[in-house]
Scaffold this active site. Structure first.
Site, short mmCIF file in Angstrom:
data_model
loop_
_atom_site.label_atom_id
_atom_site.label_comp_id
_atom_site.label_asym_id
_atom_site.label_seq_id
_atom_site.Cartn_x
_atom_site.Cartn_y
_atom_site.Cartn_z
N TYR A 147 32.60 11.72 16.00
CA TYR A 147 31.46 11.34 14.89
C TYR A 147 32.35 9.94 14.67
CZ TYR A 147 34.81 13.06 11.73
OH TYR A 147 36.17 13.47 10.64
N LYS A 153 15.26 -22.33 27.87
CA LYS A 153 14.33 -23.19 28.02
C LYS A 153 14.21 -23.49 29.51
CE LYS A 153 14.01 -26.15 24.33
NZ LYS A 153 13.93 -27.29 23.52
N SER A 158 40.51 12.39 11.71
CA SER A 158 39.58 10.70 11.58
C SER A 158 40.05 10.41 11.35
CB SER A 158 39.24 11.36 10.24
OG SER A 158 38.49 10.34 9.78
N ARG A 164 15.37 -33.08 26.67
CA ARG A 164 15.75 -31.96 25.39
C ARG A 164 16.82 -31.25 25.95
NH1 ARG A 164 10.61 -30.10 22.63
NH2 ARG A 164 8.92 -30.99 23.53
N CYS A 199 36.87 7.23 10.42
CA CYS A 199 35.97 6.24 8.56
C CYS A 199 36.78 5.60 8.40
CB CYS A 199 36.67 8.23 7.86
SG CYS A 199 37.86 8.18 7.36
N HIS A 240 11.51 -24.99 10.11
CA HIS A 240 13.03 -24.76 10.39
C HIS A 240 13.72 -23.96 8.88
CE1 HIS A 240 17.24 -25.59 8.47
NE2 HIS A 240 17.30 -25.56 10.50
N MET A 258 19.52 -28.69 18.26
CA MET A 258 20.78 -29.95 19.17
C MET A 258 19.52 -31.32 19.34
SD MET A 258 22.71 -28.26 21.67
CE MET A 258 21.80 -26.62 22.36
N ARG A 275 9.55 -18.70 24.63
CA ARG A 275 11.30 -18.12 25.04
C ARG A 275 10.66 -16.80 24.07
NH1 ARG A 275 13.82 -22.78 20.90
NH2 ARG A 275 12.09 -22.15 18.87
N GLY A 324 16.50 -25.86 16.65
CA GLY A 324 16.19 -27.59 15.98
C GLY A 324 18.09 -27.58 16.47
C1 PEP Z 1 41.23 4.18 6.43
O1 PEP Z 1 42.69 3.45 6.17
O2 PEP Z 1 40.56 3.53 7.61
C2 PEP Z 1 40.82 4.31 5.51
C3 PEP Z 1 39.28 5.24 5.54
O3 PEP Z 1 41.40 4.42 4.50
P1 PEP Z 1 41.25 3.93 3.11
O4 PEP Z 1 40.47 2.40 3.80
O5 PEP Z 1 40.61 4.77 1.67
O6 PEP Z 1 42.58 3.67 2.75
#
Ligand code: PEP
Ligand code: MG
Length: 891
Positions: A858, A24, A770, A94, A838, A454, A105, A338, A103
């Protein structure tokens, strides 16, 4: 540290001094310097606040003197003196942190009034009622915020007088009545805190500054920081600004406006105002204000000037602004600007529009949208085909639809929400004290307040559906019910709200899956042009795979096959397989499973035509597919008691013995993953056969498929060597039996520290890696997710032993180090090694950035998070580039 500068005049600051002056303060300074009509003021720095806290709530040395000196400058700018009995300077005090916390503080208005100066104000404005009303508001705010007296105690006095005179609004009270209110307020102060209301304006100011510093650590601010991941050590600045008055009669007013619609992003001034009202009346949501378009009719010149200022501010800041203004007897003042908070939909639209308007670049647009926020765009909507019973309509304050049981109290909403119940918090208006209830509710419905109230602001920030200003609602808080006309809705009844249309509906309503808007698609295409990481999805069913493709997934990074073992038609066969007394029995069960699995793989591979699909062989410990020993014991005891059905009893006893034989002390660290493949090779062989038969079938149909067979939980290259050979043998057999040739890869999950440390050896047998960062996090930290999150992790986060939950945000220093090592070692052996992730981190922005930085190929995440990952992966590239540029320029 003496001599340090703790206070800046607005004319001394700049927009880029947010860290020091708060958002502000920095913006007020910037606006002052570009010549906008900003009432003069000074800002005490966040540093002063931090020092104050560090010193155990003591003003740092020199602050008090500096405040006196700077106040003199402010008095000179206004040609008025604080506390002058004839023509007093009045100020607002303020808070304003480096990060906006609407809102959360405290604010004190009209400071400088006392028994004498109020007379001067009355004489100068020729309005005794106005002057007394200001004084009464000041005592009330100061009493509440600085002296800690319950706000309701003041309200009770005010209500009593309004009732006595038979009036509805505060501004209908006569000067005589206001005199009485003030006298009673002062008595209240004396009674509550044992001293008179301070008459010395310098003392008022010192106390107010302290209170604002202290409000940095009030409970609602702490909760807000926690939810929004704002560090606790930023501190707040204090802005002391000359008061201007929106409550000086019919040519005065106050309002809040956005330069674009904060819910949809539509271009055009969007906001609301109240005539003859003071600052907080609009935001507090006590009176429902008028839409800003009416100001155009009511005060055309002022509106035109405001429009020009909005255009100027947007151009200057190159972003949508949230502006507070006051009109004092026809003269416009800007009190604050802002960067406006907005929904994810608005963020996307504004970013894309601003590129098209030539205000920002595509890269800036990509950075403008918070990846964690875009999950909101994937909210479900009310099925447009559904028959719904709309009982009322309010303002569509925050999109998304939600159903839940009605509750009228934030504590109750929190309790029920934490118990897993779905609730809608219904209030006349919300205040910052309701925030814990809003967090746990599915959505918010209020009877009063506008789009900037709010409830609306907070809900938008959290991505929760909200309908506000629903005037048809008559809430009976005491009776825990509300009425719409003659319809009565009680606590616990289910309603639904649609924050995109403002509809309030009875009962639960059917929802439909979200779609990506045109602008969002455009933004994601820009992101795709920038990112280096590919984005895949974790999907185990053809439906998930289809959705993932729609959201832009470039393959499947993890198909967990165990989910395919769970269906009602599968589980008995899977149990037969596990309980088989010999190889023949096991092979008989596997023969039944094979065609089922083949069908599963066929469908998924077909949906993903032309894209890689990583299929993981069975991973969890086998007992997960068997009934629990406790369950069996209960049944055995029951059968024993009845004495009937001796065969069933014997069968259950047999089963219990088998279950007991498979019990492990720590199954997640036991007989699972590739250990199953080593001890029961026929299970993995069956799965490989199902995959390859599906592949051969699809190839015959002319469909191009790219299967990747993945072995879980490997710790030693020898495991992988053996299992890879098994998979290759099955592939050769299928090729021979079908006469179809096909390509495939065999690789491994990397989810244990030993696998990371020996990744060079493992890469000899792996065509891809992976990272399973769910298991890698558990095993690096040495605790299981379920136990940690249920027991001690909340305290670790609360006390900042850990900054983030490592199961949500990848731990770069620990788990990340193992990952970096595995990538380096793996690629030393096999330079072209494909590496992905993953674990759940694959769809979280900061983790995606880390994966980019260590050179993964990936990330793979749940289908709904694919757009998040696409955006985060592009941001990672842009941020890396910026960081490099910054480091060159400092070298
Ligand atoms: C992991 O361990 O990150 C994974 C993808 O396998 P899971 O979650 O199925 O054990
Ligand atoms: Mg795992």
């Amino acid at each position: 540290m003496a001599g340090k500068k703790y206070i800046y005049l607005f004319s001394e600051g700049r927009a880029d001094m947010k860290q020091l002056l708060g958002g502000k303060g920095a913006n007020l300074a910037e606006m002052t310097n570009i010549g906008l009509p900003v009432p003069p003021g000074i800002t005490i720095t966040c540093e002063a606040c931090n020092e104050y806290i560090r010193l155990g709530r003591q003003f740092p040395e020199g602050l008090e003197e500096e405040l006196k000196a700077r106040l003199k400058d402010l008095e000179a700018l206004n040609a008025k003196k604080l506390g002058d009995p004839k023509d007093p300077l009045l100020v607002s005090v303020r808070s304003g942190a480096p990060v906006s916390m609407p809102g959360m503080m405290d604010t004190i208005l009209n400071l400088g009034l006392n028994d004498e100066s109020v007379k001067g104000l009355a004489a100068n404005t020729n309005d005794e009622r106005f002057a007394l009303d200001c004084y009464r508001r000041f005592i009330q705010m100061f009493g509440d915020v600085v002296l800690g007296i319950d706000h309701d105690k003041f309200e009770a006095i005010l209500e009593k007088h309004k009732e006595r005179l038979g009036v509805k609004f505060d501004n209908e009270l006569t000067p005589a009545a206001l005199q009485e209110v003030i006298a009673e307020y002062k008595d209240l102060v004396r009674k509550e805190v044992g001293r008179d209301f301070p008459q010395d304006p310098q003392e008022q100011l010192r106390m107010a500054v302290r209170a604002v510093f202290d409000s940095w650590d009030n409970p609602r601010a702490i909760v807000y920081r926690k939810i929004n991941k704002i560090p606790d050590d930023l501190g707040t600045a204090v802005n002391i600004q000359t008061m201007v008055f929106g409550n000086m009669g019919p040519t005065s007013g106050t309002g809040v406006a956005f330069t674009r619609n904060p819910a949809t992003g539509e271009k055009g001034i969007y906001g609301e105002y109240l005539i003859n009202a003071q600052g907080e009346d609009v935001v507090a949501g006590i009176r429902t204000p008028k839409p800003i378009a009416e100001l155009k009719k009511e005060m055309p010149d002022t509106y035109r000037q405001f429009e020009e200022i909005c255009a100027l501010l947007e151009k200057h800041y190159r972003d949508m602004q949230d502006i507070e203004f006051t009109i004092e007897r026809g003269k416009l003042y800007i009190l604050q600007t802002r960067v406006g908070k907005r929904t994810a939909a608005a963020a996307v639209k504004i970013a894309v529009d601003m590129v098209e308007e030539g205000l920002i670049s595509q890269e800036e647009a990509i950075l403008r949208v918070d990846p964690d926020q875009v999950v909101q765009l994937l909210h479900r909507r009310v099925d447009p085909e559904a028959k719904v019973q709309v009982i009322a309509k309010g303002l569509p304050a925050s999109p998304g639809a939600a159903s839940g049981k009605v509750v009228f109290d934030a504590d109750e909403a929190e309790r029920k929400g934490l118990d897993g119940e779905k609730v809608i918090l219904v209030r006349n208006e919300t205040t910052p004290d309701d925030i814990h209830g809003i967090v746990q509710a599915q959505g918010v419905l209020t009877a009063r307040g506008g789009m900037t109230s709010h409830a609306a602001v907070v809900a938008r920030g959290m991505g929760k559906p909200a309908v506000v200003g629903c005037g048809d609602l008559k809430i009976d808080v005491g009776g825990k019910r509300f009425f719409v006309g003659s319809l009565e809705v009680k606590e616990g009844d289910v309603i639904s709200i649609d924050g995109a249309t403002g509809n309030v509906m009875l009962g639960e309503v059917p929802l439909v899956e979200p779609q990506l808007s045109g602008e969002f698609q455009t933004l994601l295409q820009w992101a795709d042009g920038v990112r280096r990481l590919k984005v895949r999805a974790n999907a185990d069913t053809p439906e998930d795979a289809r959705r993932a493709r729609e959201f832009g997934a470039e393959g499947i990074g993890l198909a967990r096959t165990e989910h395919m073992f769970m269906g009602a038609d599968r589980l008995p066969v899977v149990q037969q397989m596990i309980l088989a007394k010999n190889k023949e029995e096991r092979e008989a069960a596997l023969a039944k499973l094979l065609p089922m699995q083949q069908g599963d793989f066929y469908e998924i591979l077909k949906v993903m035509e032309g894209l890689p699909v990583t299929i993981r062989l069975l991973d969890p410990p086998l007992h997960e597919f068997l009934p629990s020993a406790e369950e069996l014991l209960v049944e055995i005891t029951r059968l024993e008691a009845t004495g009937q059905n001796p065969e069933e009893l014997e069968a259950k006893r047999d089963l219990l013995r088998e279950v007991r034989a498979r019990e492990e002390f720590n199954p997640m660290l036991g007989h699972r993953g590739c250990r199953l493949g080593v001890t029961y090779p026929e299970v993995y062989a069956m799965q490989a056969r199902a995959i390859f038969r599906a592949v051969a079938q699809l190839k015959k149909e002319g469909i191009n498929v790219l299967p990747e067979v993945e072995i879980p939980l490997v710790i030693h290259v020898n495991e992988l060597r053996r299992l890879r050979q098994l998979v290759n043998e099955v592939a050769d057999e299928v090729k021979k039996e079908t006469g179809v040739d096909f390509d495939y890869k065999v690789g491994t999950m990397i989810e244990l520290p030993r696998a990371c440390a020996t990744a060079d050896e493992i890469a000899e047998e792996a065509e891809f890696f992976s990272f399973g960062t769910n298991d890698l996090t558990q095993t690096t930290f040495g605790f299981s997710r379920d136990d940690a999150e249920a027991k001690f992790l909340p305290q670790y986060l609360e006390e900042k032993i850990l900054k983030e939950n490592p199961f949500m945000v990848l731990d770069r220093q620990g788990v990340g180090k193992f990952m970096r090592m595995a990538v380096e070692l793996g690629r030393k052996t096999r330079p072209e090694l494909e590496v992905g992730i993953c674990g759940e981190h694959g769809g979280e922005a900061s983790s995606v950035e880390f994966c980019h930085l260590i050179g993964l190929n990936y990330v793979s995440c749940s289908p709904f998070r694919v757009p998040v990952a696409r955006l985060a992966a592009a941001q990672a590239v842009i941020k890396e580039k910026k960081d490099k540029e910054a480091s060159y320029s400092t070298e």
